[in-house]
Motif scaffolding. Structure first.
Motif, PDB file in Angstrom:
ATOM      1  N   ALA A 337       0.842  -1.199   0.000  1.00 30.46           N
ATOM      2  CA  ALA A 337       0.000   0.000   0.000  1.00 30.46           C
ATOM      3  C   ALA A 337       0.876   1.247   0.000  1.00 30.46           C
ATOM      4  CB  ALA A 337      -0.928   0.012   1.215  1.00 30.46           C
ATOM      5  N   PHE A 338       0.590   2.158  -0.939  1.00 28.95           N
ATOM      6  CA  PHE A 338       1.265   3.449  -0.985  1.00 28.95           C
ATOM      7  C   PHE A 338       0.543   4.439  -0.072  1.00 28.95           C
ATOM      8  CE2 PHE A 338       3.019   1.851  -4.979  1.00 28.95           C
ATOM      9  CZ  PHE A 338       4.292   2.397  -4.985  1.00 28.95           C
ATOM     10  N   SER A 339       1.310   5.350   0.538  1.00 32.38           N
ATOM     11  CA  SER A 339       0.711   6.435   1.308  1.00 32.38           C
ATOM     12  C   SER A 339       0.067   7.434   0.347  1.00 32.38           C
ATOM     13  CB  SER A 339       1.775   7.133   2.165  1.00 32.38           C
ATOM     14  OG  SER A 339       2.764   7.731   1.346  1.00 32.38           O
ATOM     15  N   PRO A 340      -0.926   8.199   0.802  1.00 30.08           N
ATOM     16  CA  PRO A 340      -1.652   9.099  -0.104  1.00 30.08           C
ATOM     17  C   PRO A 340      -0.797  10.201  -0.711  1.00 30.08           C
ATOM     18  CG  PRO A 340      -2.272   9.512   2.179  1.00 30.08           C
ATOM     19  CD  PRO A 340      -1.467   8.261   2.170  1.00 30.08           C
ATOM     20  N   ASP A 341       0.334  10.536  -0.078  1.00 28.16           N
ATOM     21  CA  ASP A 341       1.203  11.578  -0.611  1.00 28.16           C
ATOM     22  C   ASP A 341       2.338  11.021  -1.480  1.00 28.16           C
ATOM     23  OD1 ASP A 341       2.706  10.337   1.304  1.00 28.16           O
ATOM     24  OD2 ASP A 341       3.191  12.151   2.438  1.00 28.16           O
ATOM     25  N   ASN A 342       2.296   9.727  -1.786  1.00 28.86           N
ATOM     26  CA  ASN A 342       3.291   9.058  -2.644  1.00 28.86           C
ATOM     27  C   ASN A 342       4.666   8.913  -1.998  1.00 28.86           C
ATOM     28  OD1 ASN A 342       2.030   8.695  -5.491  1.00 28.86           O
ATOM     29  ND2 ASN A 342       1.525  10.803  -4.943  1.00 28.86           N
ATOM     30  N   CYS A 343       4.812   9.289  -0.743  1.00 30.59           N
ATOM     31  CA  CYS A 343       6.140   9.318  -0.127  1.00 30.59           C
ATOM     32  C   CYS A 343       6.570   7.975   0.442  1.00 30.59           C
ATOM     33  CB  CYS A 343       6.191  10.375   0.976  1.00 30.59           C
ATOM     34  SG  CYS A 343       6.118  12.062   0.362  1.00 30.59           S
ATOM     35  N   PHE A 344       5.607   7.127   0.830  1.00 27.83           N
ATOM     36  CA  PHE A 344       5.961   5.881   1.508  1.00 27.83           C
ATOM     37  C   PHE A 344       5.208   4.693   0.891  1.00 27.83           C
ATOM     38  CE2 PHE A 344       6.397   9.262   4.694  1.00 27.83           C
ATOM     39  CZ  PHE A 344       7.730   9.101   5.033  1.00 27.83           C
ATOM     40  N   LEU A 345       5.811   3.522   1.031  1.00 27.41           N
ATOM     41  CA  LEU A 345       5.200   2.255   0.634  1.00 27.41           C
ATOM     42  C   LEU A 345       5.285   1.298   1.811  1.00 27.41           C
ATOM     43  CD1 LEU A 345       4.071   0.240  -1.554  1.00 27.41           C
ATOM     44  CD2 LEU A 345       6.466  -0.334  -2.038  1.00 27.41           C
ATOM     45  N   ALA A 346       4.143   0.769   2.237  1.00 26.02           N
ATOM     46  CA  ALA A 346       4.109  -0.221   3.316  1.00 26.02           C
ATOM     47  C   ALA A 346       3.952  -1.609   2.711  1.00 26.02           C
ATOM     48  CB  ALA A 346       2.958   0.068   4.276  1.00 26.02           C
ATOM     49  N   THR A 347       4.728  -2.569   3.207  1.00 26.10           N
ATOM     50  CA  THR A 347       4.677  -3.932   2.688  1.00 26.10           C
ATOM     51  C   THR A 347       4.684  -4.939   3.837  1.00 26.10           C
ATOM     52  OG1 THR A 347       7.102  -4.136   2.534  1.00 26.10           O
ATOM     53  CG2 THR A 347       5.947  -3.259   0.611  1.00 26.10           C
ATOM     54  N   LYS A 348       4.213  -6.141   3.512  1.00 25.30           N
ATOM     55  CA  LYS A 348       4.291  -7.259   4.454  1.00 25.30           C
ATOM     56  C   LYS A 348       4.797  -8.488   3.720  1.00 25.30           C
ATOM     57  CE  LYS A 348       1.647 -10.615   7.085  1.00 25.30           C
ATOM     58  NZ  LYS A 348       0.344 -11.291   7.171  1.00 25.30           N
ATOM     59  N   ASN A 349       5.840  -9.091   4.248  1.00 25.51           N
ATOM     60  CA  ASN A 349       6.373 -10.340   3.727  1.00 25.51           C
ATOM     61  C   ASN A 349       5.779 -11.474   4.551  1.00 25.51           C
ATOM     62  OD1 ASN A 349       7.861 -12.465   2.748  1.00 25.51           O
ATOM     63  ND2 ASN A 349       9.817 -11.798   3.592  1.00 25.51           N
ATOM     64  N   ASP A 350       5.010 -12.350   3.910  1.00 23.44           N
ATOM     65  CA  ASP A 350       4.319 -13.411   4.646  1.00 23.44           C
ATOM     66  C   ASP A 350       5.276 -14.396   5.311  1.00 23.44           C
ATOM     67  OD1 ASP A 350       1.925 -12.284   3.982  1.00 23.44           O
ATOM     68  OD2 ASP A 350       1.505 -13.625   2.302  1.00 23.44           O
ATOM     69  N   ASN A 351       6.532 -14.430   4.878  1.00 27.92           N
ATOM     70  CA  ASN A 351       7.525 -15.267   5.556  1.00 27.92           C
ATOM     71  C   ASN A 351       7.927 -14.677   6.906  1.00 27.92           C
ATOM     72  OD1 ASN A 351       8.038 -15.668   2.461  1.00 27.92           O
ATOM     73  ND2 ASN A 351       8.901 -17.466   3.439  1.00 27.92           N
ATOM     74  N   ILE A 352       7.740 -13.357   7.058  1.00 27.02           N
ATOM     75  CA  ILE A 352       8.046 -12.667   8.319  1.00 27.02           C
ATOM     76  C   ILE A 352       6.756 -11.999   8.767  1.00 27.02           C
ATOM     77  CG2 ILE A 352       9.595 -11.017   9.455  1.00 27.02           C
ATOM     78  CD1 ILE A 352      11.524 -11.375   7.110  1.00 27.02           C
ATOM     79  N   PRO A 353       5.806 -12.783   9.301  1.00 33.57           N
ATOM     80  CA  PRO A 353       4.424 -12.310   9.477  1.00 33.57           C
ATOM     81  C   PRO A 353       4.253 -11.215  10.522  1.00 33.57           C
ATOM     82  CG  PRO A 353       4.721 -14.472  10.496  1.00 33.57           C
ATOM     83  CD  PRO A 353       5.982 -14.177   9.752  1.00 33.57           C
ATOM     84  N   ALA A 355       6.037  -8.430  10.927  1.00 35.26           N
ATOM     85  CA  ALA A 355       6.720  -7.177  10.600  1.00 35.26           C
ATOM     86  C   ALA A 355       6.016  -6.420   9.484  1.00 35.26           C
ATOM     87  CB  ALA A 355       8.175  -7.449  10.209  1.00 35.26           C
ATOM     88  N   VAL A 356       6.009  -5.086   9.617  1.00 32.40           N
ATOM     89  CA  VAL A 356       5.579  -4.183   8.553  1.00 32.40           C
ATOM     90  C   VAL A 356       6.805  -3.397   8.110  1.00 32.40           C
ATOM     91  CG1 VAL A 356       4.107  -2.239   7.905  1.00 32.40           C
ATOM     92  CG2 VAL A 356       3.250  -3.962   9.483  1.00 32.40           C
ATOM     93  N   TRP A 357       7.031  -3.340   6.803  1.00 32.42           N
ATOM     94  CA  TRP A 357       8.172  -2.639   6.233  1.00 32.42           C
ATOM     95  C   TRP A 357       7.674  -1.356   5.597  1.00 32.42           C
ATOM     96  CZ3 TRP A 357      12.810  -5.906   5.893  1.00 32.42           C
ATOM     97  CH2 TRP A 357      12.580  -7.214   6.336  1.00 32.42           C
ATOM     98  N   ILE A 358       8.307  -0.242   5.929  1.00 32.65           N
ATOM     99  CA  ILE A 358       7.912   1.053   5.377  1.00 32.65           C
ATOM    100  C   ILE A 358       9.102   1.627   4.617  1.00 32.65           C
ATOM    101  CG2 ILE A 358       7.068   3.373   5.885  1.00 32.65           C
ATOM    102  CD1 ILE A 358       5.776   2.178   8.421  1.00 32.65           C
ATOM    103  N   TRP A 359       8.882   1.854   3.310  1.00 34.34           N
ATOM    104  CA  TRP A 359       9.946   2.285   2.404  1.00 34.34           C
ATOM    105  C   TRP A 359       9.772   3.749   2.036  1.00 34.34           C
ATOM    106  CZ3 TRP A 359      13.351  -1.757   1.288  1.00 34.34           C
ATOM    107  CH2 TRP A 359      12.893  -3.042   1.611  1.00 34.34           C
ATOM    108  N   ASP A 360      10.886   4.470   1.987  1.00 33.10           N
ATOM    109  CA  ASP A 360      10.901   5.859   1.543  1.00 33.10           C
ATOM    110  C   ASP A 360      10.976   5.866   0.013  1.00 33.10           C
ATOM    111  OD1 ASP A 360      11.633   8.485   0.783  1.00 33.10           O
ATOM    112  OD2 ASP A 360      12.534   8.858   2.739  1.00 33.10           O
ATOM    113  N   ILE A 361       9.904   6.289  -0.656  1.00 32.38           N
ATOM    114  CA  ILE A 361       9.849   6.229  -2.116  1.00 32.38           C
ATOM    115  C   ILE A 361      10.706   7.317  -2.753  1.00 32.38           C
ATOM    116  CG2 ILE A 361       8.289   6.407  -4.110  1.00 32.38           C
ATOM    117  CD1 ILE A 361       8.162   3.761  -2.575  1.00 32.38           C
ATOM    118  N   GLN A 362      10.898   8.438  -2.078  1.00 32.58           N
ATOM    119  CA  GLN A 362      11.731   9.499  -2.634  1.00 32.58           C
ATOM    120  C   GLN A 362      13.204   9.090  -2.682  1.00 32.58           C
ATOM    121  OE1 GLN A 362      10.574  12.648   0.059  1.00 32.58           O
ATOM    122  NE2 GLN A 362       9.125  13.495  -1.417  1.00 32.58           N
ATOM    123  N   LYS A 363      13.645   8.360  -1.665  1.00 30.15           N
ATOM    124  CA  LYS A 363      15.036   7.896  -1.624  1.00 30.15           C
ATOM    125  C   LYS A 363      15.178   6.447  -2.084  1.00 30.15           C
ATOM    126  CE  LYS A 363      16.199  10.963   2.252  1.00 30.15           C
ATOM    127  NZ  LYS A 363      16.658  11.023   3.659  1.00 30.15           N
TER     128      LYS A 363
END
Length: 437
Positions: A337-353, A355-363
């Motif tokens: 799921a992308f944040s509404p301002d396009n700045c972040f992406l949240a992901t979940k890896n089902d192998n690591i149930p 944890a939530v991973w939050i990525w900086d899309i600008q960097k």
């Protein structure tokens, strides 16, 4: 944070209206509509059977209730409570129902996906779309509501038809280079349609509105492929989650990969912030202790409180090895799921149930990891700002923003297991949902 009292709910059927003014919930065969601000009941409707699906019209004036077992859809009006509509598919049966973008047509998919029936509430006319494909995401509307794409299967081949929603005329019809088309989704700007293949083959195709194939992307072969996709709100990026525990980001100019995000079990980068949920003992003043203890005191004594600590890297996350001989293995990127301002992406890896991973899309780098005590059930971005809400099947809701992270205990007696959540369109409140036992 303020909490309301508990309301009964069946099948996680709780939905905010698109305008954010009302909240609809179902209790078996009853539909309850409340005012969001006061939580007073505005309307109470009784359906013919247990409700299995509800959906608001785009203008928040109507709400449909689908009863798949009976093959019936009932439509209720908020402005005219005495008006109602019943659609009976009869022997054809019913497996799916949804609104058209104009909020005046209903699309019903019959059993065995023999056809899609388009019912008009205004003219009472009926249109039919043949050969819809039975797949995860077979109908997609552009955000402006002008066009609809339908995945089809005929003569053992996959096709896509594009219709004009104003009169349901066929605009384009073309075949897709897929073995077993799994889903379709428009970019938010409505210019590009993504179509991806079954998980047995990594393949995603990008089509223009007039049916031209713009690009085909394949990351690898001879292994389980795509599991989830998400468009960025600006339509500039397409994130593809796959069974190899990676997310690949495609750009909207060349449709080539610009980066890929790995989800290792060990976080080693010192620039990554890892929030770890830890238990803390409830603090109770000895002067307040009494026997027998009050109900509120007993609840606070025996309920587990948690908080977030910032872990020192490297951090090893709990990794679950999937069972190899079972279908639908718990592996790969299951949520994006992308944040509404396009700045972040949240992901979940089902192998690591957990944890939530939050990525900086600008960097294009990993920014934050939330390590929970329990497995992630759901997460959703605030529609107004970069704030992520997470639930893990317990009585707490977790909120992350660039300013920090907090765990909020829901003040209820007993066990309230939150398995789903939904933001109001204004972003100032949310519905926390649990299943009835």
């Amino acid at each position: 944070m303020d909490f309301s009292e508990l309301f009964k709910l069946s099948g996680l059927l709780g939905r905010f209206s698109p305008d954010g003014k009302c909240l609809a919930s179902c209790v078996q065969y009853r539909l309850v509509v409340r005012d969001v601000n006061t939580l007073q009941i505005l309307q109470l409707y009784t359906c013919l059977d247990q409700i299995q699906y509800i959906e608001w019209s785009s203008d928040s004036l109507f709400i449909l209730c689908a009863m798949y077992k009976r093959g019936i859809v009932q439509v209720w009006s908020l402005e005219q409570p005495d008006w109602h509509c019943k659609i009976d598919e009869g022997s054809a049966g019913l497996v799916a129902s949804c609104w058209s973008p104009d909020g005046r047509h209903i699309l019903n998919t019959t059993e065995f996906h023999l056809r899609i029936t388009v019912w008009s509430l205004c003219t009472k006319s009926v249109s039919y779309i043949k050969y819809p494909k039975a797949c995860q995401q077979g109908i997609a509307f552009t955000r402006d509501g002008r066009y609809m794409a339908v995945a089809e299967r005929r003569d053992c081949k996959d096709f896509i038809s594009i219709f004009v929603c104003s009169d349901w005329q066929l605009l384009r019809h073309f075949d897709t280079e897929t073995q077993d088309l799994f889903g379709i989704e428009w970019a938010p700007n409505g210019c590009v349609l993504a179509a991806w293949d079954t998980c047995l083959e990594y393949k995603i195709l990008l089509y223009s509105l007039d049916g031209r194939l713009l690009s085909t992307y394949r990351a690898y072969e001879w292994s389980l492929g795509i599991k989830s996709i998400a468009w960025s709100p600006s339509s500039q990026f397409l994130a593809i989650g796959s069974y190899d525990e990676k997310v690949r980001i495609l750009n909207h100019v060349t449709w080539k990969k610009i980066t890929e995000f790995e989800h290792p079990a060990t976080i080693a980068n010192k620039r990554t912030i890892v929030y770890k949920e830890v238990e803390k003992s409830p603090s109770v003043e000895t002067e307040r202790l009494s026997f027998p203890p009050t109900r509120a005191l007993a609840s606070s004594l025996f309920s587990t409180q948690t908080k977030y600590d910032i872990s020192q890297v490297p951090v090893s996350l709990q990794y679950v090895k999937p069972v190899a001989d079972r279908a639908n293995p718990k592996m790969g990127i299951g949520m994006l799921a992308f944040s509404p301002d396009n700045c972040f992406l949240a992901t979940k890896n089902d192998n690591i149930p957990n944890a939530v991973w939050i990525w900086d899309i600008q960097k294009l780098k990993l920014f934050v990891v939330l390590e929970q005590l329990c497995a992630i059930q759901s997460f959703q971005w605030d529609p107004r700002q970069p704030r992520l809400a997470v639930c893990t099947g317990n009585s707490r809701v977790y909120l992350w923003s660039p300013a920090g992270c907090v765990a909020v205990q829901v003040p209820v007696e007993g066990d309230f297991q939150i398995v789903s959540l939904s933001w109001r369109s204004s972003g100032d409140s949310m519905a926390l949902l649990r299943t009835l036992r």
